[in-house]
Design a protein around this motif. Structure first.
Motif, PDB file in Angstrom:
ATOM      1  N   PRO A   1       3.673  -1.272  -9.807  1.00 24.67           N
ATOM      2  CA  PRO A   1       3.209  -0.945  -8.457  1.00 24.67           C
ATOM      3  C   PRO A   1       3.506  -2.032  -7.433  1.00 24.67           C
ATOM      4  CG  PRO A   1       1.361  -1.524  -9.874  1.00 24.67           C
ATOM      5  CD  PRO A   1       2.556  -1.400 -10.763  1.00 24.67           C
TER       6      PRO A   1
ATOM      7  N   ARG B   1      -2.929   9.612   1.416  1.00 23.35           N
ATOM      8  CA  ARG B   1      -2.588  10.703   0.497  1.00 23.35           C
ATOM      9  C   ARG B   1      -1.102  11.038   0.576  1.00 23.35           C
ATOM     10  NH1 ARG B   1      -7.644  14.526   2.415  1.00 23.35           N
ATOM     11  NH2 ARG B   1      -9.338  13.230   1.564  1.00 23.35           N
TER      12      ARG B   1
ATOM     13  N   GLU C   1       5.277   2.327  -9.180  1.00 18.69           N
ATOM     14  CA  GLU C   1       4.788   2.675 -10.507  1.00 18.69           C
ATOM     15  C   GLU C   1       5.630   3.780 -11.119  1.00 18.69           C
ATOM     16  OE1 GLU C   1       2.760   2.530 -13.907  1.00 18.69           O
ATOM     17  OE2 GLU C   1       2.295   1.205 -12.213  1.00 18.69           O
ATOM     18  N   TYR C   2       6.006   4.761 -10.294  1.00 19.73           N
ATOM     19  CA  TYR C   2       6.761   5.914 -10.786  1.00 19.73           C
ATOM     20  C   TYR C   2       8.199   5.549 -11.158  1.00 19.73           C
ATOM     21  CZ  TYR C   2       9.237  10.397 -10.611  1.00 19.73           C
ATOM     22  OH  TYR C   2      10.043  11.471 -10.893  1.00 19.73           O
TER      23      TYR C   2
ATOM     24  N   LYS D   1       1.422   9.186   0.932  1.00 22.02           N
ATOM     25  CA  LYS D   1       2.327   8.276   0.225  1.00 22.02           C
ATOM     26  C   LYS D   1       2.534   8.686  -1.230  1.00 22.02           C
ATOM     27  CE  LYS D   1      -1.296   4.959  -1.090  1.00 22.02           C
ATOM     28  NZ  LYS D   1      -1.842   3.616  -0.818  1.00 22.02           N
ATOM     29  N   TYR D   2       1.715   9.607  -1.729  1.00 23.89           N
ATOM     30  CA  TYR D   2       1.861  10.072  -3.099  1.00 23.89           C
ATOM     31  C   TYR D   2       2.895  11.197  -3.172  1.00 23.89           C
ATOM     32  CZ  TYR D   2      -2.091   7.190  -4.425  1.00 23.89           C
ATOM     33  OH  TYR D   2      -2.914   6.109  -4.658  1.00 23.89           O
ATOM     34  N   PHE D   3       4.155  10.810  -2.890  1.00 23.29           N
ATOM     35  CA  PHE D   3       5.333  11.658  -3.088  1.00 23.29           C
ATOM     36  C   PHE D   3       5.438  12.821  -2.096  1.00 23.29           C
ATOM     37  CE2 PHE D   3       3.699  10.212  -7.306  1.00 23.29           C
ATOM     38  CZ  PHE D   3       4.561   9.139  -7.428  1.00 23.29           C
TER      39      PHE D   3
ATOM     40  N   SER E   1       0.825  -1.209   0.000  1.00 26.00           N
ATOM     41  CA  SER E   1       0.000   0.000   0.000  1.00 26.00           C
ATOM     42  C   SER E   1       0.860   1.260   0.000  1.00 26.00           C
ATOM     43  CB  SER E   1      -0.922   0.006   1.224  1.00 26.00           C
ATOM     44  OG  SER E   1      -1.719   1.177   1.242  1.00 26.00           O
TER      45      SER E   1
ATOM     46  N   SER F   1       3.977   1.655  -0.983  1.00 25.41           N
ATOM     47  CA  SER F   1       4.987   1.792  -2.041  1.00 25.41           C
ATOM     48  C   SER F   1       4.436   1.717  -3.451  1.00 25.41           C
ATOM     49  CB  SER F   1       6.046   0.700  -1.884  1.00 25.41           C
ATOM     50  OG  SER F   1       5.480  -0.582  -2.142  1.00 25.41           O
ATOM     51  N   ALA F   2       3.139   1.450  -3.623  1.00 27.11           N
ATOM     52  CA  ALA F   2       2.595   1.238  -4.968  1.00 27.11           C
ATOM     53  C   ALA F   2       2.852   2.430  -5.886  1.00 27.11           C
ATOM     54  CB  ALA F   2       1.092   0.938  -4.883  1.00 27.11           C
ATOM     55  N   ALA F   3       2.638   3.633  -5.363  1.00 24.52           N
ATOM     56  CA  ALA F   3       2.840   4.828  -6.195  1.00 24.52           C
ATOM     57  C   ALA F   3       4.302   4.988  -6.571  1.00 24.52           C
ATOM     58  CB  ALA F   3       2.338   6.070  -5.460  1.00 24.52           C
ATOM     59  N   TRP F   4       5.200   4.772  -5.593  1.00 23.50           N
ATOM     60  CA  TRP F   4       6.636   4.870  -5.871  1.00 23.50           C
ATOM     61  C   TRP F   4       7.075   3.787  -6.851  1.00 23.50           C
ATOM     62  CZ3 TRP F   4      10.119   8.538  -5.037  1.00 23.50           C
ATOM     63  CH2 TRP F   4       9.855   9.518  -4.074  1.00 23.50           C
TER      64      TRP F   4
END
Length: 367
Positions: free
Chosen positions: A42, A251, A36-37, A253-255, A29, A31-34
Motif C-alpha cells: 500500500p 470511496r 496493494e492491488y 479511490k477503490y477502483f 491516501s 494510491s494505497a488500494a492501487w
C-alpha cells in the motif's frame, strides 16, 4: 550581473513546502488500494513520491543558490538537449509506452519524461532570446516567426508521442511570455484563429479526443466509456461536502476513479477533506502565483522578469486545466496537478523551476 542577494521569499517557500507535504500525504491516501492491488504494497506509490520529492527538493535547494542569470550561459545547450530527448523518446525500443503514449525514456519503473524537460527548457530559451531581442518581438517576420517555428517544432515532437496536454501547457506558457515581452495583439489574433483551426484538426484526427469532447458536454451519454472519469470525479467531490469524509475514507479511490493519485488527486482531496480542503489547496496555489508575480515585477532585469513569468505561467496553466477537468469545466486531459499529483519528472522539474523562482525572489528590488 552583480549579485545583491537577500533572503528568498519565505511566504513563497512556505506555500511550496505546504503543498508538497499535502501532496505526499494525499498520494498515499489516494494510491494505497492501487498499491496493494498491483504491487502488494500500500506504500508503493507514497515511497516513490517521497523519493521524487526528495530529488526535487535537492534540485530546488541547488537552484535557490545558483544565480538565475547564469542560466543564460547554458540556454542553447539546455534547449538542444531537450530537443534531442524529444527525438530519442520516439525511437522504437528506446521510448517506453504507457497509457497509449510513447512519452518516457528509462528502464522499468525508473524513467524520465522529456516533454516535462522541454517545458522548462522552452521557458529558459524564450526568456534569454526575448531579453536579447526585445525590440524585434513587435516585428512578425524577424521577431515572432523564428520563435513560433521553434515552439511549434517542439509541440509537433510532443504530439508525435502523443501528449496534447503537456504540449498545450508549453504553447500557452510560451504565448504568455511573448505577450508580456511586447508582442503585438494583432499577431495574437491571427495566431489565435490559426491555433483554433489547428486544435480542431488535432481533435478530429484522433477518435479518442472526439470522445472526450462529446463526453465533456454529456458524460452520461456513455457513463461506462468516455464519460466514466468525469462522472467518477464528480461522485468523489459531491459526498465530500464542507468538511469531507475524513482522511483515508474516500470511496472513489477503490477502483472507481482511474489512477486517483495522478490526474484526479484533487477529487480525492475534495472527497476526504471537503470544500475546506479544496479551498486551502487553491489558496496555497494562489499564494505561489501572487508571490511569483511580485517576484516578476520586482526582478532586477528583464531576464529575471520573463523567467518568473514563464514559471508562474506554467504553474497557473497546469493548475487551471487540472482542477477544471476534475470539476467538469474542461474535457479530460492528461495533466498533473503541480506538487500534488504522483509523478517523477513532473514533480522534480516543477520543484527545480520553483527553485529558480525562489532564487529570483532573493534578488528582487527592495520596495
Amino acid at each position: 550581473m552583480k549579485e545583491n542577494k537577500q533572503a528568498v521569499d519565505g511566504i513563497l517557500l512556505f506555500a511550496i513546502c505546504a503543498l508538497l507535504i499535502i501532496g505526499v500525504i494525499m498520494v498515499y491516501s489516494a494510491s494505497a488500494a492501487w498499491g496493494e492491488y498491483r504491487f502488494s504494497d500500500p506504500y508503493h506509490f507514497a515511497k516513490r513520491q517521497l523519493l521524487f520529492a526528495g530529488a526535487g527538493c535537492v534540485g530546488m535547494l541547488f537552484m535557490m543558490r545558483f544565480g538565475y542569470w547564469r542560466w543564460r550561459n547554458y540556454v542553447l545547450t539546455t534547449v538542444l538537449v531537450c530537443f534531442a530527448l524529444l527525438i530519442l523518446v520516439l525511437i522504437p525500443g528506446v521510448g517506453l509506452i504507457r497509457g497509449g503514449a510513447q512519452s518516457w525514456i528509462g528502464v522499468g519503473a525508473f524513467s524520465i519524461q522529456p516533454s516535462e524537460f522541454m517545458k522548462l527548457g522552452m521557458i529558459l530559451f524564450l526568456a534569454h532570446w526575448l531579453t536579447r531581442n526585445q525590440q524585434q518581438i513587435a516585428q512578425f517576420r524577424t521577431g515572432m516567426l523564428p520563435l513560433l517555428a521553434i515552439i511549434f517544432t517542439a509541440f509537433a515532437l510532443i504530439m508525435l508521442q502523443p501528449d496534447l496536454g503537456t504540449g498545450a501547457v508549453m504553447v500557452v506558457t510560451s504565448f504568455i511570455m511573448l505577450f508580456i515581452a511586447g508582442a503585438k495583439k494583432a499577431h495574437f489574433a491571427w495566431l489565435g484563429a490559426i491555433g483554433a483551426a489547428g486544435f480542431v484538426g488535432l481533435i478530429a484526427s484522433a477518435p479518442y479526443r472526439i470522445d472526450r469532447i462529446t463526453s465533456f458536454f454529456d458524460p452520461w451519454n456513455d457513463p461506462l466509456g468516455s464519460g466514466f472519469q468525469i462522472i467518477q470525479s464528480l461522485y468523489a467531490i459531491g459526498p465530500g461536502g464542507l468538511f469531507g469524509m475524513g482522511f483515508g475514507e474516500s470511496r472513489q479511490k477503490y477502483f472507481y476513479l482511474p489512477e486517483p493519485q495522478t490526474d484526479f488527486i484533487f477529487a480525492v482531496i475534495a472527497e476526504e477533506g471537503g470544500f475546506i480542503a479544496g479551498v486551502v489547496v487553491i489558496l496555497l496555489f494562489a499564494v505561489i502565483m501572487w508571490r511569483g508575480l511580485r517576484t516578476a515585477l520586482l526582478a532586477p532585469d528583464l531576464f529575471g522578469t520573463l523567467l518568473a513569468v514563464g514559471i508562474i505561467g506554467m504553474l497557473f496553466v497546469q493548475v487551471m486545466i487540472n482542477i477544471g477537468v476534475v470539476i467538469g469545466l474542461f474535457p479530460v486531459t492528461g495533466i498533473t496537478l503541480p506538487l500534488l499529483s504522483y509523478g517523477g519528472s513532473s514533480l522534480t522539474l516543477m520543484l527545480v523551476a520553483l527553485g529558480i523562482l525562489l532564487n529570483i525572489s532573493a534578488h528582487t528590488r527592495v520596495t
